[in-house]
Design a protein around this motif. Structure first.
Motif, short mmCIF file in Angstrom:
data_model
loop_
_atom_site.label_atom_id
_atom_site.label_comp_id
_atom_site.label_asym_id
_atom_site.label_seq_id
_atom_site.Cartn_x
_atom_site.Cartn_y
_atom_site.Cartn_z
N GLU A 108 0.82 -1.22 0.00
CA GLU A 108 0.00 0.00 0.00
C GLU A 108 0.85 1.27 0.00
O GLU A 108 0.46 2.28 -0.57
N ASP A 109 2.02 1.21 0.66
CA ASP A 109 2.84 2.42 0.76
C ASP A 109 3.97 2.45 -0.27
O ASP A 109 4.93 3.19 -0.12
N ALA A 110 3.86 1.64 -1.32
CA ALA A 110 4.91 1.58 -2.34
C ALA A 110 4.88 2.82 -3.23
O ALA A 110 3.81 3.35 -3.55
N ASP A 111 6.06 3.27 -3.61
CA ASP A 111 6.18 4.38 -4.56
C ASP A 111 6.20 3.77 -5.96
O ASP A 111 7.25 3.37 -6.46
N ARG A 112 5.05 3.71 -6.60
CA ARG A 112 4.94 3.04 -7.89
C ARG A 112 5.73 3.75 -8.97
O ARG A 112 6.13 3.14 -9.96
N ALA A 113 5.94 5.04 -8.80
CA ALA A 113 6.71 5.80 -9.79
C ALA A 113 8.21 5.63 -9.56
O ALA A 113 9.01 6.12 -10.36
N GLY A 114 8.58 4.93 -8.50
CA GLY A 114 10.00 4.77 -8.19
C GLY A 114 10.68 3.67 -8.97
O GLY A 114 11.89 3.49 -8.86
N VAL A 115 9.92 2.91 -9.75
CA VAL A 115 10.51 1.85 -10.57
C VAL A 115 9.97 1.98 -11.99
O VAL A 115 8.84 2.44 -12.21
N ASN A 116 10.77 1.55 -12.94
CA ASN A 116 10.38 1.56 -14.34
C ASN A 116 9.77 0.21 -14.68
O ASN A 116 10.47 -0.78 -14.87
N LEU A 117 8.46 0.15 -14.73
CA LEU A 117 7.76 -1.12 -14.94
C LEU A 117 8.04 -1.74 -16.30
O LEU A 117 7.89 -2.95 -16.47
N ALA A 118 8.45 -0.94 -17.26
CA ALA A 118 8.67 -1.45 -18.62
C ALA A 118 10.07 -2.01 -18.82
O ALA A 118 10.35 -2.62 -19.85
N ARG A 119 10.96 -1.82 -17.83
CA ARG A 119 12.35 -2.25 -18.01
C ARG A 119 12.47 -3.77 -17.96
O ARG A 119 11.80 -4.44 -17.18
N VAL A 120 13.33 -4.32 -18.80
CA VAL A 120 13.60 -5.76 -18.80
C VAL A 120 14.55 -6.07 -17.64
O VAL A 120 15.57 -5.41 -17.47
#
Length: 212
Positions: A108-120
């Motif tokens: 719930e407290d994760a910074d979703r913008a802190g990781v690049n979800l598209a990166r391999v």
């Protein structure tokens, strides 16, 4: 005559013989009921113990010591603000979004913008999802840079491919020809379809390439 009658009157009465105690005999139905009752008690004890014991959480498949990476699979350590941190085995070419999903998704407290979800993601990588407002974890930038240094099999030209271990001009041209004829590489393992590339060569190339 009187003496005879007197003799008869003096006879002691014959004592009654007590009946032997009857053995308790259980029918088949009663035995079945007793067995069911015993099972119910056993199950009840097991349920009570299970309710009071802590629940073990399996974090993910863990490789045995000394076991090499299976062809087509990579090991990624997902940590930080995810629901089930741990070591996960993913298909080659998986992206950050796949690794996070394998770990149960964002907390719930994760910074979703802190990781690049598209990166391999790369084999052996530690992916750390930061909390909201927290500084980026140490090594996150290095991981992004490392992933960016990998050669994309679907966009690399001949000189870039020749920089890979044991890949000369001839093999580089075969890789490009295969890509032109088949559209694109779906995974790194597709290199095995290129003439001249075997399992041993693929394992030497794998850490340096990706598919975008």
């Amino acid at each position: 005559m009187a003496a005879a009658e007197e003799t008869r009157d003096d006879r002691s009465p014959i004592p009654e013989i007590a009946e032997p105690p009857r053995r308790l005999r259980l029918g088949l139905g009663a035995i079945v009921l007793l067995v069911i009752a015993a099972l119910a008690v056993t199950i009840g004890i097991g349920v009570w113990r299970g309710a009071t014991a802590p629940t073990a959480v399996v974090m993910g498949p863990t490789p045995s010591p000394g076991v090499s990476v299976v062809a087509g699979r990579i090991y990624v350590h997902v940590d930080g603000r995810v629901r089930l941190p741990g070591l996960y085995v993913l298909p080659s070419g998986s992206r950050v979004v796949d690794a996070v999903a394998s770990a149960g998704g964002f907390a719930e407290d994760a910074d979703r913008a802190g990781v690049n979800l598209a990166r391999v993601v790369a084999d052996g990588e530690q992916l750390v999802v930061p909390a909201k407002g927290a500084a980026p974890p140490a090594g996150a930038a290095a991981a992004e840079e490392t992933a960016g240094d990998l050669i994309d099999l679907n966009t690399a030209d001949a000189p870039a491919l020749e920089g890979l271990p044991r890949i000369g001009p001839a093999l580089a041209e075969r890789i490009i020809t295969w890509r032109d004829e088949n559209g694109r590489f779906a995974s790194v393992d597709d290199l095995l379809a290129v003439p001249g590339i075997g399992d041993k060569m693929l394992e030497g190339i794998r850490p340096h390439v990706r598919v975008g």
